[in-house]
Design an enzyme around this catalytic site. Structure first.
Site, short mmCIF file in Angstrom:
data_model
loop_
_atom_site.label_atom_id
_atom_site.label_comp_id
_atom_site.label_asym_id
_atom_site.label_seq_id
_atom_site.Cartn_x
_atom_site.Cartn_y
_atom_site.Cartn_z
N ASP A 175 -7.92 -0.17 -3.78
CA ASP A 175 -8.01 -0.71 -2.98
C ASP A 175 -7.39 -1.17 -1.85
O ASP A 175 -5.09 -1.42 -2.77
CB ASP A 175 -9.41 -1.74 -2.58
CG ASP A 175 -8.90 -3.02 -3.99
OD1 ASP A 175 -7.53 -2.97 -4.55
OD2 ASP A 175 -9.25 -3.46 -4.40
N ASN A 189 -17.31 -13.13 -8.57
CA ASN A 189 -18.50 -12.62 -8.12
C ASN A 189 -19.03 -11.39 -8.48
O ASN A 189 -20.31 -10.59 -7.90
CB ASN A 189 -18.48 -12.62 -6.83
CG ASN A 189 -18.10 -11.59 -5.95
OD1 ASN A 189 -17.30 -11.10 -5.99
ND2 ASN A 189 -17.91 -11.30 -4.67
N HIS A 193 -17.99 -8.27 -8.41
CA HIS A 193 -17.15 -7.08 -7.56
C HIS A 193 -15.66 -6.05 -8.06
O HIS A 193 -15.23 -6.98 -9.44
CB HIS A 193 -16.13 -7.70 -6.18
CG HIS A 193 -15.14 -7.49 -6.40
ND1 HIS A 193 -14.65 -8.85 -5.35
CD2 HIS A 193 -14.01 -7.97 -7.28
CE1 HIS A 193 -13.14 -9.18 -5.98
NE2 HIS A 193 -12.72 -8.88 -6.91
N GLU A 240 -18.46 -5.74 -2.52
CA GLU A 240 -18.76 -6.89 -2.85
C GLU A 240 -20.83 -6.77 -3.43
O GLU A 240 -20.78 -6.08 -2.89
CB GLU A 240 -18.75 -7.74 -1.85
CG GLU A 240 -17.07 -8.22 -1.27
CD GLU A 240 -16.50 -9.24 -2.09
OE1 GLU A 240 -16.47 -9.25 -3.30
OE2 GLU A 240 -15.53 -9.60 -1.47
P1 PGA Z 1 -8.16 -10.97 -10.48
O1 PGA Z 1 -8.66 -10.15 -9.89
O2 PGA Z 1 -7.17 -9.52 -11.58
O3 PGA Z 1 -6.89 -10.98 -9.92
O4 PGA Z 1 -8.60 -11.74 -11.51
C1 PGA Z 1 -9.83 -9.17 -10.06
C2 PGA Z 1 -10.92 -8.41 -8.96
O5 PGA Z 1 -11.09 -9.77 -8.64
O6 PGA Z 1 -10.88 -7.53 -9.40
#
Ligand code: PGA
Length: 218
Positions: free
Chosen positions: A61, A119, A121, A126
């Site tokens: 992404d 959450n 994702h 999302e």
């Molecule tokens: P993080 O993010 O490694 O900063 O916890 C993971 C994500 O949101 O996919």
């Protein structure tokens, strides 16, 4: 389904072993994540001094943001990996528009590495993302904007949109590894891996993949 490792260092080392093995394949193709979780994975991979010269990568992404912005995922990947290994700049790719053109390049992925958001994702899919979703522009959820505000001067500076690979795109990878670090991820990880497969928890779709490994450290 969840393999718990005793430290974050061990988590990164185990995933680095999998990447190292993948890099021995002919013309390997990887999908790579950003975020805090893979930072030490990339450090470990740089330290291993592997040959990336035949590897092609696709990032999961990217914010809708100037690619040269210090918080773009393009900048993140150059800083943590691409400028420190012998990958050819033509061989690493970030989501771009038209999103269908990016989607078309993502074929025959040997290994896809994922993180998970609080959450549920994966990439910026999302809650509510459809199981067959493809690469597209998405609005970030309030939770994700809050979670990611730690990287920006103020919450208002966090981009509101991103381009993400879809759940359907990710699921076509031959092998998937999900990395989660920290107790704040444990609850959603359990819900995703042991609960029902539902679009409300995008990571739960991984239960339907034949070759997925999930690693957690607290
Ligand atoms: P993080 O993010 O490694 O900063 O916890 C993971 C994500 O949101 O996919």
């Amino acid at each position: 389904m969840i393999k718990t490792l005793s430290t974050y260092k061990e988590l990164c080392s185990v995933v680095a072993d999998i990447v190292e093995h993948t890099l021995t394949l002919p013309k390997p193709k990887l999908v790579l994540p950003t975020g805090s979780t893979p930072i030490s994975l990339y450090k470990e991979l740089v330290n291993r001094d592997l040959d990336w010269s035949t590897t092609t990568t696709f990032n999961l992404d990217e914010y809708v943001i100037n690619p040269n912005h210090p918080q773009s995922y393009n900048s993140f990947m150059k800083k943590h990996l691409f400028d420190r290994v012998n990958i050819y700049p033509d061989n690493y790719h970030f989501p771009f528009r038209p999103t269908e053109a990016y989607e078309d390049k993502i074929k025959e992925i040997d290994l896809c590495i994922l993180g998970i958001g609080t959450n549920g994702h994966i990439a910026f899919n999302e809650p509510g993302s459809t199981i067959d979703s493809r690469t597209r522009v998405v609005d970030l959820s309030e939770q994700t904007i809050r979670d990611n505000s730690r990287f920006f001067p103020t919450i208002d500076d966090v981009p509101k949109q991103a381009i993400t690979m879809g759940l359907g795109t990710i699921m076509e990878s031959k092998k998937i590894v999900l990395m989660a670090n920290g107790e704040h991820k444990l609850n959603i990880l359990n819900v995703a891996m042991n609960g029902e497969v539902t679009e409300d928890v995008p990571a739960s779709i991984l239960q339907n993949h034949k070759n997925v490994k999930v690693y957690y450290s607290d």
